[in-house]
Design a protein around this motif. Structure first.
Motif, short mmCIF file in Angstrom:
data_model
loop_
_atom_site.label_atom_id
_atom_site.label_comp_id
_atom_site.label_asym_id
_atom_site.label_seq_id
_atom_site.Cartn_x
_atom_site.Cartn_y
_atom_site.Cartn_z
N LEU A 1 0.83 -1.20 0.00
CA LEU A 1 0.00 0.00 0.00
C LEU A 1 0.87 1.26 0.00
CD1 LEU A 1 -2.61 1.64 0.29
CD2 LEU A 1 -2.61 1.06 2.73
N THR A 2 0.71 2.06 -1.04
CA THR A 2 1.44 3.33 -1.17
C THR A 2 0.45 4.48 -1.08
OG1 THR A 2 3.09 2.32 -2.64
CG2 THR A 2 2.92 4.73 -2.68
N VAL A 3 0.75 5.48 -0.26
CA VAL A 3 -0.11 6.66 -0.15
C VAL A 3 0.68 7.91 -0.51
CG1 VAL A 3 0.33 6.91 2.34
CG2 VAL A 3 -1.68 7.99 1.32
N VAL A 4 0.10 8.76 -1.36
CA VAL A 4 0.65 10.08 -1.67
C VAL A 4 -0.24 11.10 -0.97
CG1 VAL A 4 1.25 11.74 -3.46
CG2 VAL A 4 1.46 9.28 -3.92
N PHE A 5 0.33 11.83 0.00
CA PHE A 5 -0.48 12.73 0.83
C PHE A 5 0.02 14.16 0.75
CE2 PHE A 5 -1.19 14.68 5.13
CZ PHE A 5 -2.54 14.93 4.96
N GLN A 6 -0.92 15.08 0.52
CA GLN A 6 -0.62 16.51 0.53
C GLN A 6 -1.32 17.14 1.73
OE1 GLN A 6 -2.74 19.17 -2.21
NE2 GLN A 6 -0.79 20.06 -2.83
N PRO A 7 -0.57 17.53 2.78
CA PRO A 7 -1.20 18.18 3.93
C PRO A 7 -1.92 19.46 3.51
CG PRO A 7 1.06 17.56 4.42
CD PRO A 7 0.89 17.38 2.94
N HIS A 8 -3.00 19.80 4.22
CA HIS A 8 -3.83 20.96 3.89
C HIS A 8 -3.85 21.91 5.09
CE1 HIS A 8 -7.74 23.11 3.30
NE2 HIS A 8 -7.32 23.12 2.05
N LEU A 9 -3.34 23.08 4.90
CA LEU A 9 -3.25 24.16 5.90
C LEU A 9 -2.06 23.98 6.85
CD1 LEU A 9 -6.98 24.67 6.99
CD2 LEU A 9 -5.71 25.95 5.26
N PHE A 10 -1.38 25.08 7.11
CA PHE A 10 -0.26 25.07 8.06
C PHE A 10 -0.77 24.82 9.48
CE2 PHE A 10 1.31 27.67 4.52
CZ PHE A 10 2.50 27.04 4.25
N THR A 11 -1.89 25.46 9.84
CA THR A 11 -2.41 25.31 11.21
C THR A 11 -2.83 23.87 11.47
OG1 THR A 11 -4.58 26.06 10.39
CG2 THR A 11 -3.17 27.69 11.47
N ARG A 12 -3.50 23.24 10.50
CA ARG A 12 -3.96 21.86 10.71
C ARG A 12 -2.75 20.92 10.83
NH1 ARG A 12 -7.59 21.16 6.61
NH2 ARG A 12 -9.44 21.51 7.89
N THR A 13 -1.74 21.14 10.01
CA THR A 13 -0.53 20.30 10.07
C THR A 13 0.15 20.46 11.42
OG1 THR A 13 -0.25 20.60 7.69
CG2 THR A 13 1.63 19.75 8.91
N ARG A 14 0.23 21.69 11.90
CA ARG A 14 0.85 21.97 13.21
C ARG A 14 0.04 21.33 14.34
NH1 ARG A 14 -0.28 27.83 14.79
NH2 ARG A 14 -2.31 26.81 15.11
N ASP A 15 -1.28 21.51 14.31
CA ASP A 15 -2.13 21.08 15.42
C ASP A 15 -2.26 19.56 15.53
OD1 ASP A 15 -2.56 23.75 16.00
OD2 ASP A 15 -4.47 23.86 14.93
N PHE A 16 -2.15 18.86 14.38
CA PHE A 16 -2.39 17.42 14.40
C PHE A 16 -1.22 16.62 13.82
CE2 PHE A 16 -6.58 19.52 13.72
CZ PHE A 16 -7.09 19.29 14.99
N ALA A 17 -0.01 17.15 13.97
CA ALA A 17 1.18 16.51 13.39
C ALA A 17 1.32 15.06 13.86
CB ALA A 17 2.43 17.32 13.75
N GLU A 18 1.18 14.82 15.14
CA GLU A 18 1.34 13.47 15.67
C GLU A 18 0.28 12.53 15.09
OE1 GLU A 18 1.32 11.15 20.01
OE2 GLU A 18 1.60 13.33 19.92
N GLY A 19 -0.95 13.01 15.00
CA GLY A 19 -2.04 12.20 14.45
C GLY A 19 -1.83 11.88 12.98
N PHE A 20 -1.34 12.84 12.21
CA PHE A 20 -1.06 12.59 10.80
C PHE A 20 0.00 11.49 10.65
CE2 PHE A 20 -2.74 16.97 9.80
CZ PHE A 20 -3.73 16.53 8.94
N SER A 21 1.07 11.61 11.42
CA SER A 21 2.15 10.62 11.33
C SER A 21 1.64 9.22 11.69
CB SER A 21 3.30 11.00 12.27
OG SER A 21 3.87 12.24 11.89
N GLU A 22 0.83 9.14 12.73
CA GLU A 22 0.31 7.85 13.17
C GLU A 22 -0.61 7.23 12.12
OE1 GLU A 22 -2.52 6.02 16.74
OE2 GLU A 22 -1.60 8.00 16.98
N SER A 23 -1.53 8.01 11.56
CA SER A 23 -2.48 7.45 10.58
C SER A 23 -1.78 7.09 9.27
CB SER A 23 -3.62 8.43 10.32
OG SER A 23 -3.14 9.68 9.86
N LEU A 24 -0.82 7.88 8.84
CA LEU A 24 -0.09 7.57 7.61
C LEU A 24 0.75 6.31 7.75
CD1 LEU A 24 0.98 11.19 6.59
CD2 LEU A 24 -0.60 9.72 5.31
N SER A 25 1.09 5.96 8.99
CA SER A 25 1.90 4.76 9.24
C SER A 25 1.17 3.47 8.90
CB SER A 25 2.35 4.73 10.71
OG SER A 25 3.19 5.83 11.00
#
Length: 468
Positions: A361-385
């Motif tokens: 499984l390969t995912v190509v992900f483009q984060p949306h918004l600086f604030t959302r990336t900052r606020d949920f960085a840990e969650g993004f990393s965990e779900s993309l894993s």
């Protein structure tokens, strides 16, 4: 619907998904409609074909003459996405009646029996499903949606010629507290996870926003709460409307015997008024099964019978960019999704894993918004894993200016995938051609959608070569 004294409607930001649905509604009601947007798009092209005048220059001189002669007869609908220094915005503010999109949608819901679907994710698919089940069963329904439905190729569904009173289905958007303008007879809350913290400030405040929305539900109406959302909002919600809980494993409305297959999920619906076995949902995903549960419950309440529900669920083609399968050929799977929140990514990738458990499984992900990336960085990393291989793109800024220290790179360390890379959007095709993914998922709410047709064409060519 009448807007006293209004003869024309002008939209600032007409190419937005919510704005364009309203523009189509006014055009259908017989109003001359024109508008401005920053850049042309396929959607603005469609609106022009439907008879709307659209300009792409932020100048007062570019406004069509018929919209300037009697300002008092023109309603200007605008979106907060328009910058405050916009020439057109400031011109209209000085001479015209302006209303936000949410205010206008609120006026419409006040005139009709309305079903409002709220949630930090899931509202587009759920509202589309509700509208489709009612429409396919012959009910008079109008729907203002946050995506293009595959069945109707539009973000607006219009009622037929039935003499029954029209039911209006709307997406209740929490951004900018827009949903507090609505007048719902029934409401759904699909999720209440933290998001838009640039607007609300903290998690407690956004939960209060959802509670305020719930208080708007007609006291004689119904409120459908997804199990986790109910838990987050508090089980002792004090409202007049009757509450019904739903969820995959809810004690209330729930699903049984879920079977995940490539391109299809099978399940049984269990609710207080009906039990329907062997339903076929051709928009895959456990989250879509959950969305279907509440859509079925509402349809049953509105007199849709079992056979109509079975047919409606099976015939629903989904919404563009919501778990949209572009290729289902083994070894060349390509799925595109609008997911831009950690919980959405987790829901999507978990479902893909269930459908294709043994393939890379390969995912190509483009984060949306600086604030959302900052606020949920840990969650993004965990779900993309959840993916085997993660291709991370730069943050899509949308309405925001850069924030020092906030970049896609801050997600990389926490991603536990076997392979992870950070590349530019212009490097994606080169990377994919070298990587040759078995199951590919593209994700994001920015301009990653511009890559989708290119990837789909390449996937088709790969498939043809393998079959030759």
């Amino acid at each position: 619907m009448t807007f006293k004294g209004i003869n024309k409607v002008y939209f600032l930001g007409i190419g937005g998904i919510g704005m364009s649905a309203l523009a189509r509604w006014f055009r259908h009601e017989g109003y001359p409609v024109a508008g401005y947007d920053k850049t042309p798009s396929p959607l603005t092209g469609e609106l022009e074909k439907e008879g709307m005048q659209i300009i792409f220059e932020d100048t007062a001189a570019s406004i069509p003459l018929e919209f300037t002669t009697h300002p008092e007869e023109v309603l200007v609908v605008w979106t907060p996405a328009i910058p405050k220094d916009s020439v057109l915005l400031n011109f209209f503010q000085a001479h015209y009646t302006l209303k936000k999109r949410s205010e206008v949608l609120g006026m419409i819901t006040k005139d009709f029996y309305s079903i409002a679907v709220a949630g930090t994710h899931g509202k587009t698919s759920t509202s589309s499903l509700i509208a489709h089940l009612l429409k396919s069963a012959g009910k008079p329904v109008a729907a203002f949606l946050g995506g293009i439905t595959q069945n109707y190729n539009s973000n607006l569904i219009l009622p037929g010629k039935s003499k029954e009173a029209t039911i209006v289905v709307v997406e209740a958007d929490e951004f900018d507290r827009s949903f507090l303008r609505l007048h719902p007879n029934e409401a759904v809350v699909t999720s209440a996870d933290p998001d838009h913290l640039d607007i609300y400030g903290d998690e407690a405040t956004i939960l209060d926003g959802f509670r305020d929305f719930i208080k708007l539900v007609d006291k004689k109406g119904k409120l459908y709460l997804q199990s986790h959302a109910w838990y987050r909002l508090g089980e002792n919600l004090s409202i007049g409307a009757g509450i019904r809980e739903y969820g995959l494993r809810s004690a209330g409305i729930h699903a049984e015997n879920i079977i995940a297959k490539p391109g299809i999920f099978l399940f049984d619906y269990v609710g207080p008024k009906a039990q329907i076995k062997g339903l076929e949902l051709h928009i895959p995903g456990f989250h879509n099964v959950e969305n279907a549960l509440v859509a079925i419950a509402i349809a049953v309440d509105h007199g849709v019978n079992e056979e109509q529900i079975r047919t409606g669920i099976k015939s629903f083609k989904g919404v563009k960019r919501r778990f949209e399968i572009h290729s289902a050929v083994p070894g060349h799977i390509f799925i595109d999704d609008y997911a831009h929140h950690p919980e959405e990514i987790k829901a999507c990738l978990s479902s893909v894993r269930a459908m294709y458990p043994t393939q890379r499984l390969t995912v190509v992900f483009q984060p949306h918004l600086f604030t959302r990336t900052r606020d949920f960085a840990e969650g993004f990393s965990e779900s993309l894993s959840l993916a085997d291989e993660v291709v991370l793109l730069d943050i899509y800024p949308a309405r925001e200016l850069p924030i020092e220290g906030v970049t896609s790179a801050m997600l990389m360390e926490g991603i536990q995938a076997a392979k992870k890379v950070l590349i530019g959007k212009d490097q994606v095709m080169t990377y994919l051609k070298e990587s040759q993914p078995e199951v590919l998922v593209t994700m994001g709410a920015g301009d990653i959608d511009r890559l989708v047709p290119v990837i789909a064409e390449w996937t088709d060519s790969r498939t043809k070569l393998s079959e030759a």
